[in-house]
Every structure is written in structure tokens, then in C-alpha cells.
Design a protein around this motif. Structure first.
Motif, PDB file in Angstrom:
ATOM      1  N   SER A 133       0.827  -1.211   0.000  1.00 43.39           N
ATOM      2  CA  SER A 133       0.000   0.000   0.000  1.00 43.39           C
ATOM      3  C   SER A 133       0.863   1.264   0.000  1.00 43.39           C
ATOM      4  N   ALA A 134       2.046   1.215   0.621  1.00 50.71           N
ATOM      5  CA  ALA A 134       2.932   2.389   0.628  1.00 50.71           C
ATOM      6  C   ALA A 134       3.364   2.752  -0.791  1.00 50.71           C
ATOM      7  N   LYS A 135       3.628   1.737  -1.616  1.00 45.68           N
ATOM      8  CA  LYS A 135       4.021   1.985  -3.008  1.00 45.68           C
ATOM      9  C   LYS A 135       2.843   2.581  -3.773  1.00 45.68           C
ATOM     10  N   ALA A 136       1.663   2.011  -3.590  1.00 48.17           N
ATOM     11  CA  ALA A 136       0.470   2.547  -4.257  1.00 48.17           C
ATOM     12  C   ALA A 136       0.231   3.995  -3.842  1.00 48.17           C
ATOM     13  N   GLN A 137       0.444   4.304  -2.561  1.00 52.19           N
ATOM     14  CA  GLN A 137       0.250   5.669  -2.085  1.00 52.19           C
ATOM     15  C   GLN A 137       1.264   6.627  -2.705  1.00 52.19           C
ATOM     16  N   GLN A 138       2.496   6.153  -2.912  1.00 52.79           N
ATOM     17  CA  GLN A 138       3.507   6.986  -3.589  1.00 52.79           C
ATOM     18  C   GLN A 138       3.015   7.384  -4.980  1.00 52.79           C
ATOM     19  N   TRP A 139       2.477   6.426  -5.704  1.00 57.15           N
ATOM     20  CA  TRP A 139       1.970   6.713  -7.054  1.00 57.15           C
ATOM     21  C   TRP A 139       0.786   7.676  -7.012  1.00 57.15           C
ATOM     22  N   ILE A 140      -0.115   7.467  -6.071  1.00 57.55           N
ATOM     23  CA  ILE A 140      -1.266   8.357  -5.939  1.00 57.55           C
ATOM     24  C   ILE A 140      -0.799   9.768  -5.604  1.00 57.55           C
ATOM     25  N   ASP A 141       0.159   9.883  -4.685  1.00 62.87           N
ATOM     26  CA  ASP A 141       0.687  11.197  -4.301  1.00 62.87           C
ATOM     27  C   ASP A 141       1.370  11.885  -5.486  1.00 62.87           C
ATOM     28  N   ALA A 142       2.080  11.111  -6.294  1.00 61.30           N
ATOM     29  CA  ALA A 142       2.833  11.692  -7.417  1.00 61.30           C
ATOM     30  C   ALA A 142       1.944  12.044  -8.607  1.00 61.30           C
ATOM     31  N   LEU A 143       0.962  11.189  -8.902  1.00 61.92           N
ATOM     32  CA  LEU A 143       0.210  11.340 -10.144  1.00 61.92           C
ATOM     33  C   LEU A 143      -1.278  11.606  -9.973  1.00 61.92           C
ATOM     34  N   GLY A 144      -1.789  11.388  -8.783  1.00 60.72           N
ATOM     35  CA  GLY A 144      -3.220  11.562  -8.546  1.00 60.72           C
ATOM     36  C   GLY A 144      -3.967  10.239  -8.690  1.00 60.72           C
ATOM     37  N   LEU A 145      -5.057  10.136  -7.973  1.00 58.19           N
ATOM     38  CA  LEU A 145      -5.832   8.900  -7.955  1.00 58.19           C
ATOM     39  C   LEU A 145      -6.352   8.522  -9.334  1.00 58.19           C
ATOM     40  N   ASP A 146      -6.828   9.487 -10.099  1.00 58.34           N
ATOM     41  CA  ASP A 146      -7.400   9.173 -11.410  1.00 58.34           C
ATOM     42  C   ASP A 146      -6.369   8.582 -12.370  1.00 58.34           C
ATOM     43  N   VAL A 192      -3.935   6.601 -11.449  1.00 60.63           N
ATOM     44  CA  VAL A 192      -3.515   5.295 -10.947  1.00 60.63           C
ATOM     45  C   VAL A 192      -4.643   4.267 -10.977  1.00 60.63           C
ATOM     46  N   LEU A 193      -5.847   4.677 -10.653  1.00 61.37           N
ATOM     47  CA  LEU A 193      -6.968   3.753 -10.494  1.00 61.37           C
ATOM     48  C   LEU A 193      -7.625   3.445 -11.834  1.00 61.37           C
ATOM     49  N   LEU A 237      -5.947  -0.804  -3.534  1.00 65.86           N
ATOM     50  CA  LEU A 237      -5.044  -1.181  -4.621  1.00 65.86           C
ATOM     51  C   LEU A 237      -4.097  -2.299  -4.192  1.00 65.86           C
ATOM     52  N   ALA A 238      -3.640  -2.255  -2.947  1.00 66.64           N
ATOM     53  CA  ALA A 238      -2.750  -3.300  -2.438  1.00 66.64           C
ATOM     54  C   ALA A 238      -3.491  -4.632  -2.342  1.00 66.64           C
ATOM     55  N   SER A 239      -4.757  -4.578  -1.980  1.00 65.70           N
ATOM     56  CA  SER A 239      -5.520  -5.825  -1.848  1.00 65.70           C
ATOM     57  C   SER A 239      -6.001  -6.347  -3.195  1.00 65.70           C
ATOM     58  N   GLN A 240      -6.124  -5.451  -4.170  1.00 70.60           N
ATOM     59  CA  GLN A 240      -6.575  -5.837  -5.508  1.00 70.60           C
ATOM     60  C   GLN A 240      -5.756  -5.088  -6.560  1.00 70.60           C
ATOM     61  N   PRO A 241      -4.510  -5.512  -6.789  1.00 66.28           N
ATOM     62  CA  PRO A 241      -3.622  -4.774  -7.692  1.00 66.28           C
ATOM     63  C   PRO A 241      -4.114  -4.695  -9.140  1.00 66.28           C
ATOM     64  N   SER A 242      -5.073  -5.511  -9.503  1.00 63.58           N
ATOM     65  CA  SER A 242      -5.632  -5.415 -10.859  1.00 63.58           C
ATOM     66  C   SER A 242      -6.353  -4.090 -11.067  1.00 63.58           C
ATOM     67  N   LEU A 243      -6.598  -3.351  -9.989  1.00 64.28           N
ATOM     68  CA  LEU A 243      -7.229  -2.034 -10.092  1.00 64.28           C
ATOM     69  C   LEU A 243      -6.240  -0.940 -10.507  1.00 64.28           C
ATOM     70  N   VAL A 244      -4.961  -1.265 -10.571  1.00 68.70           N
ATOM     71  CA  VAL A 244      -3.943  -0.288 -10.971  1.00 68.70           C
ATOM     72  C   VAL A 244      -3.870  -0.255 -12.501  1.00 68.70           C
TER      73      VAL A 244
END
Length: 120
Positions: A39-52, A54-55, A82-89
Motif C-alpha cells: 500500500s505504501a508503493k500505491a500511495q507513492q503513485w497516488i501522491d505523485a500522479l493523482g488517484l485518477d 492510478v486507479l 489497490l494493495a488488496s486488488q492490484p488489478s485495479l492499478v
């Protein structure tokens, strides 16, 4: 070092990896299905690029979520989902020294490859 995150069966990930191989760009592949996603990695991406950015709201995994879960996703709580369901990335996620990109659109391939060459 360039790291490509994705799922090996994904057509866009396959195309990106093939292009990187052809361009002679060294990279490490991180398969969400076998290596998971923190989840920390997913949060890095969200912080850098925005939720839209990444998701992936267009995929089957998103459509399978119940309506309450879909409506409740925010930048503050999405990383755990995203960490629990990485197919959402959205895929692939390409990390390189100095940046991160998501996607590998045919129209952007030349630009992406040039950026990755410059970062290597």
C-alpha cells in the motif's frame, strides 16, 4: 534502474516490455500477481500522479466492486484497496530515476522510451 509494474498477461504490459527490450533498456519486472503490491508503493503513485491516473475504473475488477466500495474510494483510502486488488492499478507503471509513468499508449511510446534512455 527502471522497474516495470504490471501483470504479465496484460497486452499493454507485454507491448511495453517488448519495446523496452527492443530499445535495449534494462529493467526489472514486478508482477502484481506473484510479487503483490504494498500500500505504501500505491500511495507513492497516488501522491505523485493523482488517484485518477492510478486507479483503473474501466476494468473488470472495478466493475465487480460493490457500489458502496466504488463510491467510497478517495486518494486517502485507495492505497489499501489497490494493495488488496492490484488489478485495479492502470498498467504498466514504470518507475525510473527521477520519475514514474503510468500507461504505455502507442502515441507516447517514443517519448517514454527517450525519457527512460535519458534516465538510465
Amino acid at each position: 534502474m527502471v522497474t516495470v509494474y504490471g501483470i504479465k498477461n496484460c497486452d499493454t504490459v507485454k507491448r511495453a516490455r517488448k519495446a523496452l527490450d527492443a530499445a535495449g533498456i534494462d529493467y526489472r519486472f514486478h508482477d502484481f500477481k506473484t510479487d503483490g503490491l504494498e500500500s505504501a508503493k500505491a500511495q507513492q503513485w497516488i501522491d505523485a500522479l493523482g488517484l485518477d491516473a492510478v486507479l483503473n475504473r474501466r476494468g473488470t475488477t472495478w466493475r465487480r466492486l460493490d457500489e458502496t466500495s466504488r463510491e467510497g474510494v478517495t486518494a486517502d483510502n485507495a492505497a489499501a484497496l489497490l494493495a488488496s486488488q492490484p488489478s485495479l492499478v492502470k498498467r504498466p507503471v514504470i518507475e525510473y530515476p527521477g520519475g514514474v509513468r503510468i500507461g504505455f499508449a502507442r502515441t507516447d511510446e517514443t517519448t517514454i522510451l527517450a525519457e527512460l534512455r535519458g534516465a538510465s
